[in-house]
Write an enzyme that holds these catalytic residues in place. Structure first.
Site, PDB file in Angstrom:
ATOM      1  N   GLU A  96      52.073  43.149  37.494  1.00 59.59           N
ATOM      2  CA  GLU A  96      52.476  41.518  36.682  1.00 59.59           C
ATOM      3  C   GLU A  96      53.326  41.162  36.350  1.00 59.59           C
ATOM      4  O   GLU A  96      54.087  40.834  36.463  1.00 59.59           O
ATOM      5  CB  GLU A  96      50.806  40.414  36.580  1.00 59.59           C
ATOM      6  CG  GLU A  96      51.242  39.563  37.138  1.00 59.59           C
ATOM      7  CD  GLU A  96      49.653  38.663  36.967  1.00 59.59           C
ATOM      8  OE1 GLU A  96      50.345  37.160  37.441  1.00 59.59           O
ATOM      9  OE2 GLU A  96      49.151  39.003  35.655  1.00 59.59           O
ATOM     10  N   ASN A  97      52.852  41.092  35.210  1.00 57.12           N
ATOM     11  CA  ASN A  97      53.855  40.405  34.187  1.00 57.12           C
ATOM     12  C   ASN A  97      55.218  41.423  34.166  1.00 57.12           C
ATOM     13  O   ASN A  97      56.482  40.700  34.127  1.00 57.12           O
ATOM     14  CB  ASN A  97      53.695  40.938  32.979  1.00 57.12           C
ATOM     15  CG  ASN A  97      53.085  39.667  32.223  1.00 57.12           C
ATOM     16  OD1 ASN A  97      52.227  38.435  32.077  1.00 57.12           O
ATOM     17  ND2 ASN A  97      50.926  40.375  32.150  1.00 57.12           N
ATOM     18  N   GLN A 146      47.905  29.733  44.672  1.00 59.88           N
ATOM     19  CA  GLN A 146      47.128  31.669  45.652  1.00 59.88           C
ATOM     20  C   GLN A 146      45.899  31.716  44.371  1.00 59.88           C
ATOM     21  O   GLN A 146      45.814  31.174  43.145  1.00 59.88           O
ATOM     22  CB  GLN A 146      48.529  32.195  43.946  1.00 59.88           C
ATOM     23  CG  GLN A 146      48.739  33.630  44.734  1.00 59.88           C
ATOM     24  CD  GLN A 146      49.177  34.497  43.944  1.00 59.88           C
ATOM     25  OE1 GLN A 146      50.433  34.138  43.441  1.00 59.88           O
ATOM     26  NE2 GLN A 146      49.594  35.785  44.375  1.00 59.88           N
ATOM     27  N   SER A 184      51.337  20.724  38.185  1.00 62.86           N
ATOM     28  CA  SER A 184      52.112  21.204  39.979  1.00 62.86           C
ATOM     29  C   SER A 184      50.300  21.619  40.500  1.00 62.86           C
ATOM     30  O   SER A 184      49.946  21.379  41.758  1.00 62.86           O
ATOM     31  CB  SER A 184      52.382  22.797  40.401  1.00 62.86           C
ATOM     32  OG  SER A 184      52.790  23.244  40.959  1.00 62.86           O
ATOM     33  N   GLU A 244      45.912  34.304  34.530  1.00 66.90           N
ATOM     34  CA  GLU A 244      46.193  33.780  33.668  1.00 66.90           C
ATOM     35  C   GLU A 244      46.114  32.966  32.968  1.00 66.90           C
ATOM     36  O   GLU A 244      46.025  31.392  32.317  1.00 66.90           O
ATOM     37  CB  GLU A 244      46.202  34.609  31.478  1.00 66.90           C
ATOM     38  CG  GLU A 244      45.641  34.209  31.072  1.00 66.90           C
ATOM     39  CD  GLU A 244      45.430  35.193  29.626  1.00 66.90           C
ATOM     40  OE1 GLU A 244      45.458  34.638  28.412  1.00 66.90           O
ATOM     41  OE2 GLU A 244      45.714  36.125  29.814  1.00 66.90           O
ATOM     42  N   GLY A 266      46.711  21.723  44.170  1.00 73.14           N
ATOM     43  CA  GLY A 266      45.757  22.151  43.645  1.00 73.14           C
ATOM     44  C   GLY A 266      45.686  24.209  43.289  1.00 73.14           C
ATOM     45  O   GLY A 266      47.347  24.297  43.127  1.00 73.14           O
ATOM     46  N   GLN A 294      45.615  42.030  28.748  1.00 71.95           N
ATOM     47  CA  GLN A 294      46.825  41.369  28.182  1.00 71.95           C
ATOM     48  C   GLN A 294      47.931  41.720  27.581  1.00 71.95           C
ATOM     49  O   GLN A 294      48.101  41.429  26.412  1.00 71.95           O
ATOM     50  CB  GLN A 294      46.648  39.773  28.598  1.00 71.95           C
ATOM     51  CG  GLN A 294      47.648  39.072  28.301  1.00 71.95           C
ATOM     52  CD  GLN A 294      48.862  38.552  29.850  1.00 71.95           C
ATOM     53  OE1 GLN A 294      49.729  39.900  30.175  1.00 71.95           O
ATOM     54  NE2 GLN A 294      48.667  37.977  31.012  1.00 71.95           N
TER      55      GLN A 294
END
Length: 279
Positions: free
Chosen positions: A113-114, A63, A55, A80, A60, A39
């Site tokens: 992703e980041n 995704q 949230s 994460e 729930g 990460q």
């Protein structure tokens, strides 16, 4: 900071993750999940995790996470923050897709992703690029093709890591901007960097003011006869080129002709600079 990714994270995942493939999603125990060891993001803000927890408690986890099986449980590839929020919400299980991925793919996907979420600081991004190149044994050019980022962007970001450690820390925590960092790369005498940084922080200087100071600092001392001060036109053009090329630039005008000096630090850095003229 412009990020513009040319390659989306979905490029790493074939069609088996489509919604109509229900078998791909599993409920796995939260206590068997571990953070991605690759990460790139090191800081997770508590208030953002708390907001996500609220949230999750209401709606729930919409995704599913992406994980890979390990010797002890699962390693998180993507999601994460959802994992951390699920722990805060005391969930026992969470939805996930289990993928068979190499360390190499985990590193690439975590970075992508980041970057797409714009979650990384410039320094975290720089470390992620450097780690990928070191671990995979690839060049900046190869990395740019794999991630869909320009080589000049990667080179400019990674160069920030050559600044003194304390300066890197200031950029990472937001006390200095990436623009400040790029300007500081143009200081010829490295011993002058930290004193200049102290001045920037104390007087809250903006990037343009710092660039002007650096121009003055880099000028060689005049032993006897002082040359006329560089006019505003040349100073502004130097600033434009310095920002575009990401390196020290000096423009000097003679009686009949002028000269532009552009600094580079390696063959790759020279290629990066030459690429900017092709854009």
């Amino acid at each position: 900071m412009a990020r513009g990714l040319g390659k989306g994270i979905n490029a790493f995942f074939p069609p088996e993750l489509e919604e109509n493939n229900e078998d791909a999603i599993q409920e796995i125990p939260v206590n068997e999940c571990r953070p991605n060891p690759y990460q790139p993001r090191k800081t997770f803000h508590a208030d953002a995790i708390e907001e996500l927890k609220d949230s999750i408690l209401e709606y729930g986890i919409v995704q599913p996470l992406i994980v890979r099986k390990s010797i002890k449980g699962y390693e998180i590839v993507v999601g994460e923050r959802r994992f951390r929020a699920a722990k805060e919400a005391d969930l026992k299980t969470l939805p996930a897709v289990v993928k068979d991925l190499s360390d190499e793919k985990m590193m690439e996907i975590a970075l992508l992703e980041n970057l797409q979420r714009e979650d990384l600081t410039a320094i975290e991004e720089a470390h992620a690029y450097k780690n990928l190149m070191d671990e995979l044994g690839i060049t900046q050019d190869e990395l740019s093709k794999r991630l869909g980022k320009s080589r000049s962007h990667i080179a400019n970001i990674v160069r920030l890591l050559s600044l003194p450690e304390q300066v890197v820390a200031y950029i990472n925590n937001g006390e200095l901007s990436m623009g400040h960092g790029r300007a500081l790369l143009g200081v010829k005498d490295r011993d002058k960097v930290l004193p200049l940084v102290n001045k920037i922080r104390k007087e809250k200087l903006n990037v343009r003011q710092v660039e002007q100071l650096i121009v003055q600092m880099n000028e060689k001392p005049k032993p006897k006869k002082e040359k006329p001060k560089k006019d505003i036109f040349l100073q502004e053009r130097e600033s434009v080129l310095r920002e575009r090329l990401g390196t020290a630039v000096s423009i000097n005008r003679g009686k009949q002709k002028g000269k532009i000096e552009i600094e580079f630090y390696s063959n790759e850095d020279l290629d990066r600079i030459l690429e900017t003229f092709e854009d």
